[in-house]
Design an enzyme around this catalytic site. Structure first.
Site, PDB file in Angstrom:
ATOM      1  CB  SER A 132     -38.884  -5.272  12.170  1.00  0.00           C
ATOM      2  OG  SER A 132     -39.518  -6.338  11.501  1.00  0.00           O
ATOM      3  CE1 TYR A 145     -37.733  -3.112   7.548  1.00  0.00           C
ATOM      4  CE2 TYR A 145     -38.222  -5.428   7.968  1.00  0.00           C
ATOM      5  CZ  TYR A 145     -38.463  -4.088   8.203  1.00  0.00           C
ATOM      6  OH  TYR A 145     -39.450  -3.730   9.093  1.00  0.00           O
TER       7      TYR A 145
END
Length: 245
Positions: A132, A145
């Site tokens: 990501s 995350y």
């Protein structure tokens, strides 16, 4: 001869759409996810092209057992490790269990899957790992995350170096905001939100072109690169200002 791909996290979002895209282009797709019901619905979309595999990637014994039961001659042209999750945390009361769950799926499960999948890849095959852009900038509440994605991006880049002589290609995929059930839970603005079908097409064409890294949407990638180039003190001030909006 039909090309074959294994895709994890195939029951929803990027994984599901990419599985459908490959299947509709004539590939045999081994679609891996925990939900047998969702996989059954997926396989019904393109009959005889999608092989549903109900498997919990965090169960290392089950993962090893499934790979061991595959036909000895089976080789994958592409392995796309896409499964992942996002949990936000509060800095003043860090939820250790959230970190454990996030790293278990986003990092350790990926590493285990790579270990099991490598013997099923040959020179010219592609190992694609979805990370990501989240780790490019210090976003609020993204400690778990963002850190997991930073770890898996580094893992993929380092792995590419060590697999160079084998002929196995490594493709690092770092999407921005994609319109999926995961991002639909977010309660903040998501610039340059991309439709999931467009993301699947970017992945399909990028892997076919042999690209070592895919980042999309491009405008978000450029914006984050500019933010990363700012002096460190200015980046901190900007991150704090963004948190308050």
């Amino acid at each position: 001869m039909t090309s074959t791909i294994l895709i994890t996290g195939a029951s929803s979002g990027i994984g599901r759409e990419t599985a459908l895209h490959y299947a509709r282009n004539g590939w045999t797709v081994y679609a891996v996810a925990r939900s047998a019901d969702k996989l059954a619905e997926l396989s019904a979309e393109v009959p005889q092209r999608i092989v549903p595999v109900s498997l919990d990637l965090t169960d290392s014994a089950a993962l090893t057992s499934w790979f061991a039961k595959l036909p000895a001659e089976l080789r994958f042209d592409v392995v796309l490790l896409n499964a992942g999750n996002c949990e936000y945390v509060e800095a003043t009361n860090l939820d250790i269990s959230a970190f454990e769950r996030t790293f278990e799926l986003n990092v350790l499960a990926v590493v285990r899957a790579v270990k099991e999948a490598l013997p099923r890849l040959s020179a010219g095959s592609t190992l694609a790992i979805v990370s990501s852009m989240a780790h490019f900038f210090p976003f609020t509440r993204a400690e778990a995350y963002g850190a997991s994605k930073a770890a898996i991006s580094y893992f993929a880049d380092s792995l590419r170096v060590d697999l160079h002589d084998t002929g196995i290609k490594v493709c690092l995929i770092e999407p921005g905001f994609i319109d999926t059930p995961l991002t639909q839970k977010n309660d903040f603005a998501m610039p340059f939100l991309m439709p999931v079908a467009q993301a699947a097409e970017r992945i399909y064409s990028g892997i076919a072109a042999g690209k070592p890294r895919l980042r999309f949407p491009r405008r978000l990638s450029l914006m984050l690169k500019l933010l990363s180039a700012l002096p460190y003190g200015l980046r901190i001030k900007l991150a704090n200002r963004m948190k308050q909006q």
